[in-house]
Design an enzyme around this catalytic site. Structure first.
Site, PDB file in Angstrom:
ATOM      1  N   ASP A 170      -7.980   3.755   1.065  1.00 49.60           N
ATOM      2  CA  ASP A 170      -6.996   4.353   1.962  1.00 49.60           C
ATOM      3  C   ASP A 170      -7.946   5.020   3.359  1.00 49.60           C
ATOM      4  OD1 ASP A 170      -5.349   5.424   3.400  1.00 49.60           O
ATOM      5  OD2 ASP A 170      -4.457   6.990   1.790  1.00 49.60           O
ATOM      6  N   ASN A 177       2.330   1.339   4.351  1.00 45.06           N
ATOM      7  CA  ASN A 177       2.697   0.024   4.901  1.00 45.06           C
ATOM      8  C   ASN A 177       2.259   0.058   6.540  1.00 45.06           C
ATOM      9  OD1 ASN A 177       5.667  -2.175   5.729  1.00 45.06           O
ATOM     10  ND2 ASN A 177       3.510  -2.652   5.195  1.00 45.06           N
ATOM     11  N   CYS A 213      -1.422   0.749   7.363  1.00 52.68           N
ATOM     12  CA  CYS A 213      -2.824   0.412   7.512  1.00 52.68           C
ATOM     13  C   CYS A 213      -3.236  -0.918   6.572  1.00 52.68           C
ATOM     14  CB  CYS A 213      -3.604   1.370   7.167  1.00 52.68           C
ATOM     15  SG  CYS A 213      -3.310   3.054   7.987  1.00 52.68           S
ATOM     16  N   ARG A 214      -3.234  -0.562   5.328  1.00 48.75           N
ATOM     17  CA  ARG A 214      -3.892  -1.644   4.683  1.00 48.75           C
ATOM     18  C   ARG A 214      -3.122  -2.844   4.430  1.00 48.75           C
ATOM     19  NH1 ARG A 214      -5.068   2.075  -0.097  1.00 48.75           N
ATOM     20  NH2 ARG A 214      -3.155   3.002   0.655  1.00 48.75           N
ATOM     21  N   SER A 215      -1.705  -2.622   3.924  1.00 48.87           N
ATOM     22  CA  SER A 215      -1.102  -3.948   3.734  1.00 48.87           C
ATOM     23  C   SER A 215      -0.376  -4.598   4.879  1.00 48.87           C
ATOM     24  CB  SER A 215       0.493  -3.431   2.832  1.00 48.87           C
ATOM     25  OG  SER A 215       1.276  -2.621   3.363  1.00 48.87           O
ATOM     26  N   CYS A 259       0.985  -1.158   0.014  1.00 48.54           N
ATOM     27  CA  CYS A 259      -0.022   0.056  -0.012  1.00 48.54           C
ATOM     28  C   CYS A 259       0.942   1.031  -0.095  1.00 48.54           C
ATOM     29  CB  CYS A 259      -1.040  -0.120   1.215  1.00 48.54           C
ATOM     30  SG  CYS A 259      -0.202   0.014   2.706  1.00 48.54           S
TER      31      CYS A 259
HETATM   32  P1  4NP Z   1      -1.866   2.773   4.253  1.00 50.65           P
HETATM   33  O1  4NP Z   1      -2.313   4.002   4.568  1.00 50.65           O
HETATM   34  O2  4NP Z   1      -1.111   3.126   2.842  1.00 50.65           O
HETATM   35  O3  4NP Z   1      -2.904   2.023   4.065  1.00 50.65           O
HETATM   36  O4  4NP Z   1      -0.625   2.198   5.002  1.00 50.65           O
HETATM   37  C1  4NP Z   1      -1.632   5.421   4.839  1.00 50.65           C
HETATM   38  C2  4NP Z   1      -0.602   5.395   5.603  1.00 50.65           C
HETATM   39  C3  4NP Z   1      -0.101   6.749   5.866  1.00 50.65           C
HETATM   40  C4  4NP Z   1      -0.423   7.608   5.014  1.00 50.65           C
HETATM   41  C5  4NP Z   1      -1.199   7.611   3.753  1.00 50.65           C
HETATM   42  C6  4NP Z   1      -1.885   6.301   3.860  1.00 50.65           C
HETATM   43  N1  4NP Z   1       0.377   9.011   5.014  1.00 50.65           N
HETATM   44  O5  4NP Z   1      -0.129   9.682   4.277  1.00 50.65           O
HETATM   45  O6  4NP Z   1       1.161   9.201   5.783  1.00 50.65           O
END
Ligand code: 4NP
Length: 163
Positions: free
Chosen positions: A124, A10, A12-14, A7
């Protein structure tokens, strides 16, 4: 067989996909056959544990994300992993831009193994409310079952559970 979930951050989703698919694989008796990891296209959260909201929602469904740490996708990942599965189309575009020529890895959207079909994304959840984190888990649980079924069908010899 090596699988990498990707994602943006790294956190939340992955990591959620990593923990859910790890459990699905273990329950199927295939943990000696399938190796799982996760990474982000964006290195800002390198070394950090998953977002507390992801950890909390996952814990309620029996998944422990606490030992995972953020890392960034590397060029070597494209040699090491057989499947590199993106959470959304933006992650997929970033992966395709990073991909070294000659890589044999299958790089595609994870939810294409679920009911969502072509182009389906794990949204997201980072900037939204808590229900977004439940939606992420729902989508990931469903696609994980579909992805294991795909691996079993495509790699029959490797996926015998008694091995
Ligand atoms: P992920 O979520 O891609 O599912 O881990 C996010 C985590 C952090 C951010 C964006 C999405 N950020 O902008 O810091």
């Amino acid at each position: 067989m090596r699988v990498l979930f990707v994602c943006l951050g790294n956190i939340c989703r992955s990591p959620t996909a990593d923990a859910v698919f790890t459990k699905v694989v273990k329950d199927a008796g295939l943990d000696q056959v399938i190796e799982i990891d996760s990474a982000g296209t964006y290195g800002y959260h390198e070394g950090q544990p998953p977002d507390p909201r992801s950890q909390q929602v996952a814990r309620r469904r029996g998944y422990d994300l606490s030992g995972l740490r953020g890392r960034k996708v590397t060029a070597d990942d494209f040699d090491r992993f057989d499947y590199i599965l993106a959470m959304d189309r933006s992650n997929l575009a970033d992966l395709n831009a990073l991909r070294p020529s000659g890589s044999q890895a299958r790089v595609q959207l994870f939810l294409e193994f679920g009911a969502g079909g072509p182009g389906a994304e794990v949204p997201d959840p980072y900037s939204g409310g808590s229900s977004g984190f439940d939606t992420v888990l729902d989508l990931i649980e469903e696609a994980s079952a579909g992805f294991l079924a795909h691996l079993r069908a495509e790699h029959r010899e490797l996926m015998k559970p008694d091995q």
